[in-house]
Scaffold this active site. Structure first.
Site, mmCIF file in Angstrom:
data_model
loop_
_atom_site.group_PDB
_atom_site.id
_atom_site.type_symbol
_atom_site.label_atom_id
_atom_site.label_comp_id
_atom_site.label_asym_id
_atom_site.label_seq_id
_atom_site.Cartn_x
_atom_site.Cartn_y
_atom_site.Cartn_z
ATOM 1 N N ARG A 104 8.068 -7.083 -1.904
ATOM 2 C CA ARG A 104 7.214 -6.532 -0.842
ATOM 3 C C ARG A 104 8.156 -5.970 0.213
ATOM 4 O O ARG A 104 8.970 -6.696 0.784
ATOM 5 C CB ARG A 104 6.326 -7.627 -0.232
ATOM 6 C CG ARG A 104 5.622 -7.169 1.040
ATOM 7 C CD ARG A 104 4.548 -8.116 1.500
ATOM 8 N NE ARG A 104 3.396 -8.080 0.619
ATOM 9 C CZ ARG A 104 2.191 -8.541 0.939
ATOM 10 N NH1 ARG A 104 1.978 -9.073 2.127
ATOM 11 N NH2 ARG A 104 1.200 -8.479 0.080
ATOM 12 N N HIS A 131 -0.423 -0.757 -3.184
ATOM 13 C CA HIS A 131 -0.568 -2.216 -3.338
ATOM 14 C C HIS A 131 -1.258 -2.468 -4.694
ATOM 15 O O HIS A 131 -2.394 -2.957 -4.748
ATOM 16 C CB HIS A 131 -1.385 -2.784 -2.174
ATOM 17 C CG HIS A 131 -1.285 -4.264 -2.016
ATOM 18 N ND1 HIS A 131 -0.514 -5.061 -2.849
ATOM 19 C CD2 HIS A 131 -1.861 -5.125 -1.123
ATOM 20 C CE1 HIS A 131 -0.619 -6.321 -2.468
ATOM 21 N NE2 HIS A 131 -1.432 -6.378 -1.425
ATOM 22 N N GLN A 134 -2.933 -5.921 -5.722
ATOM 23 C CA GLN A 134 -4.221 -6.182 -5.080
ATOM 24 C C GLN A 134 -5.348 -5.509 -5.860
ATOM 25 O O GLN A 134 -6.401 -6.099 -6.109
ATOM 26 C CB GLN A 134 -4.196 -5.656 -3.635
ATOM 27 C CG GLN A 134 -5.516 -5.805 -2.909
ATOM 28 C CD GLN A 134 -5.915 -7.256 -2.711
ATOM 29 O OE1 GLN A 134 -5.120 -8.050 -2.216
ATOM 30 N NE2 GLN A 134 -7.132 -7.629 -3.091
ATOM 31 N N ASP A 227 -10.711 -2.990 4.783
ATOM 32 C CA ASP A 227 -9.365 -3.553 4.952
ATOM 33 C C ASP A 227 -9.009 -3.454 6.441
ATOM 34 O O ASP A 227 -9.670 -2.724 7.192
ATOM 35 C CB ASP A 227 -8.368 -2.740 4.091
ATOM 36 C CG ASP A 227 -6.970 -3.336 4.078
ATOM 37 O OD1 ASP A 227 -6.806 -4.499 4.498
ATOM 38 O OD2 ASP A 227 -6.037 -2.639 3.657
ATOM 39 N N CYS A 266 -9.524 -7.245 1.103
ATOM 40 C CA CYS A 266 -8.321 -7.768 0.441
ATOM 41 C C CYS A 266 -7.676 -8.902 1.233
ATOM 42 O O CYS A 266 -6.823 -9.608 0.697
ATOM 43 C CB CYS A 266 -7.340 -6.647 0.155
ATOM 44 S SG CYS A 266 -6.814 -5.798 1.632
ATOM 45 N N ARG A 294 -6.174 -12.996 -7.522
ATOM 46 C CA ARG A 294 -4.797 -12.501 -7.445
ATOM 47 C C ARG A 294 -3.914 -13.304 -8.409
ATOM 48 O O ARG A 294 -3.066 -12.750 -9.095
ATOM 49 C CB ARG A 294 -4.244 -12.643 -6.006
ATOM 50 C CG ARG A 294 -4.952 -11.801 -4.951
ATOM 51 C CD ARG A 294 -4.722 -10.315 -5.145
ATOM 52 N NE ARG A 294 -3.323 -9.980 -5.255
ATOM 53 C CZ ARG A 294 -2.499 -9.747 -4.219
ATOM 54 N NH1 ARG A 294 -2.978 -9.768 -3.003
ATOM 55 N NH2 ARG A 294 -1.235 -9.422 -4.416
HETATM 56 N N1 CP Z 1 -3.977 -9.086 0.318
HETATM 57 C C1 CP Z 1 -2.688 -9.467 0.435
HETATM 58 O O1 CP Z 1 -1.758 -8.818 -0.078
HETATM 59 O O2 CP Z 1 -2.525 -10.623 1.124
HETATM 60 P P1 CP Z 1 -1.118 -11.158 1.688
HETATM 61 O O3 CP Z 1 -0.614 -10.135 2.681
HETATM 62 O O4 CP Z 1 -1.453 -12.493 2.322
HETATM 63 O O5 CP Z 1 -0.180 -11.302 0.529
#
Ligand code: CP
Length: 307
Positions: A104, A131, A134, A227, A266, A294
Site C-alpha cells: 500500500r 484499489h 477492495q 466512499d 468500503c 476482504r
Molecule cells: N477499505 C480499506 O482498504 O480499508 P483499510 O484502509 O482499513 O485497509
C-alpha cells in the site's frame, strides 16, 4: 519450467474470465477453510504499508497465516526506502528473500517499478489510482447476495472520483455490467481512464452513466455505494465537503431507491459526512459483509497466484 509470475496491480490486467474465476473461487475458499490451509506452505510474503490500514493489513496477515504461509509486516520508514533507497533496488532485495509482496503506497508508479524489478508476485493493496483488492471483495459480496449477475441490476456509486471508483469502473466494465455514477461535475471520473473503459466496453457491452443530480442517479437503485470524500494523503477541503453535501447517503436520498436497496461502503466511514449512521447501521447496509469478505477474496487471490 519456471512459472511466469502474475501480479495484481490493477483489474485492467485481468480478463473477465479471470475475475469471474476469482469470485467463484472465493465462494469455495469461504466455505472450505481447511482445503486451502497449505497453499502458501514455505512461502514468505511481506506486507509493505506506507499508509494506515485496518481491513487490508489485518485480512492479508490473517489470510496468509490461514493459507499456511509466513507473513512479515514492513514499514518503509524503518527501511532504507525511508532514507532514499530506490524502489527498483528495494525490489531486487525483495526478490532475494521473499515469495511475494503486498504493497500500500502513494503512487501507482512505485508499485509498478517494484513489480517490474522482481520475479515474485506483487499485489496492490491501494495506491492513488487503484484499489483492486477492495473491488474483488465488493464484486464477491454482490455475487453472494445474488445481485452481481441479476438482469437490469442498478448499481450506483455516489460521491467523488477516487481509486475505489476507478477500480469499480474497471471491474464492472470488464464483467460487462452497467454502472451509474452520481457525482458533482467537479469530481467526475478520470478522463483518461474513461477513454480506456470506452474501448473495453465495445467488447464487454456495459454502459457507464454519469449523472450529476444525486436523486436522479439513485432512482430505483438496487445498490448504492459510497466512499470517503477525503482520501488518505489528501488535504481536507471545506469547499469539497460543501460541494458534496447533496451526495450524502442518508435516509432521504435512499428513499428514491428500491425499498430493499443494499448500501455498500468500503470503510472506514466518516459518519455524518458521506453517509449517516442511520443508513450505515441499517438492515440495508452490507458494508460489514464487504469488510469480512476482504479476507476470503484475498485468500482466493493468493491461491490463484500461487497454485
Ligand atoms: N477499505 C480499506 O482498504 O480499508 P483499510 O484502509 O482499513 O485497509
Amino acid at each position: 519450467m519456471k512459472k511466469i509470475k502474475r501480479d495484481f496491480l490493477t483489474l485492467l490486467d485481468y480478463s473477465k474470465e479471470e475475475i469471474k474465476y476469482l469470485i467463484e473461487l472465493t465462494m469455495d475458499v469461504k466455505k472450505n477453510k481447511l482445503k486451502y490451509s497449505k497453499v502458501l506452505n514455505n512461502k514468505n510474503i511481506a506486507l509493505l504499508f506506507d499508509k494506515p490500514s485496518t481491513r487490508t493489513r489485518i485480512s492479508f496477515e490473517v489470510g496468509i497465516n490461514q493459507l499456511g504461509g509466513n507473513c512479515l509486516v514492513l514499514d518503509s520508514k524503518t527501511m532504507q526506502l525511508g532514507r532514499g533507497e530506490t524502489y527498483s533496488d528495494t525490489a531486487k532485495i525483495f526478490n532475494s528473500y521473499l515469495d511475494g509482496v503486498v504493497i500500500r503506497t502513494f503512487k501507482q508508479e512505485n508499485i509498478d517499478i517494484i513489480a517490474l524489478n522482481c520475479d515474485i508476485p506483487v499485489i496492490n493493496a491501494l495506491t492513488d489510482k487503484y484499489h483492486p483488492c477492495q473491488i474483488l471483495s465488493d464484486l464477491f459480496t454482490l455475487y453472494e447476495s445474488n445481485l452481481l449477475f441479476k438482469k437490469n441490476m442498478k448499481f450506483v456509486y455516489i460521491g467523488d472520483s477516487n481509486n475505489v471508483l476507478n477500480s469499480l469502473l474497471i471491474g464492472f466494465t470488464k464483467l460487462g455490467i452497467d454502472i451509474t455514477v452520481g457525482c458533482h461535475p467537479k469530481y467526475e471520473p478520470d478522463k483518461k481512464l474513461m477513454d480506456i473503459l470506452r474501448e473495453i466496453s465495445k467488447n464487454s457491452g456495459n454502459k457507464i452513466t454519469i449523472i450529476n443530480d444525486p436523486i436522479v442517479a439513485v432512482k430505483n437503485a438496487d445498490v448504492i455505494y459510497t466512499d470517503v470524500w477525503v482520501s488518505m494523503g489528501d488535504e481536507e477541503s471545506t469547499q469539497k465537503i460543501y460541494d458534496l453535501k447533496p451526495y450524502q447517503v442518508n435516509k432521504d436520498l435512499i428513499s428514491n431507491a428500491k425499498q430493499d436497496v443494499k448500501i455498500m461502503h468500503c470503510l472506514p466511514a466518516h459518519r455524518e459526512l458521506e453517509i449517516t449512521s442511520e443508513v450505515l447501521d441499517s438492515s440495508n447496509s452490507i458494508a460489514w459483509t464487504q469488510a469480512e469478505n476482504r479476507l476470503h477474496t484475498q485468500k482466493a487471490l493468493l491461491t490463484f497466484l500461487y497454485s
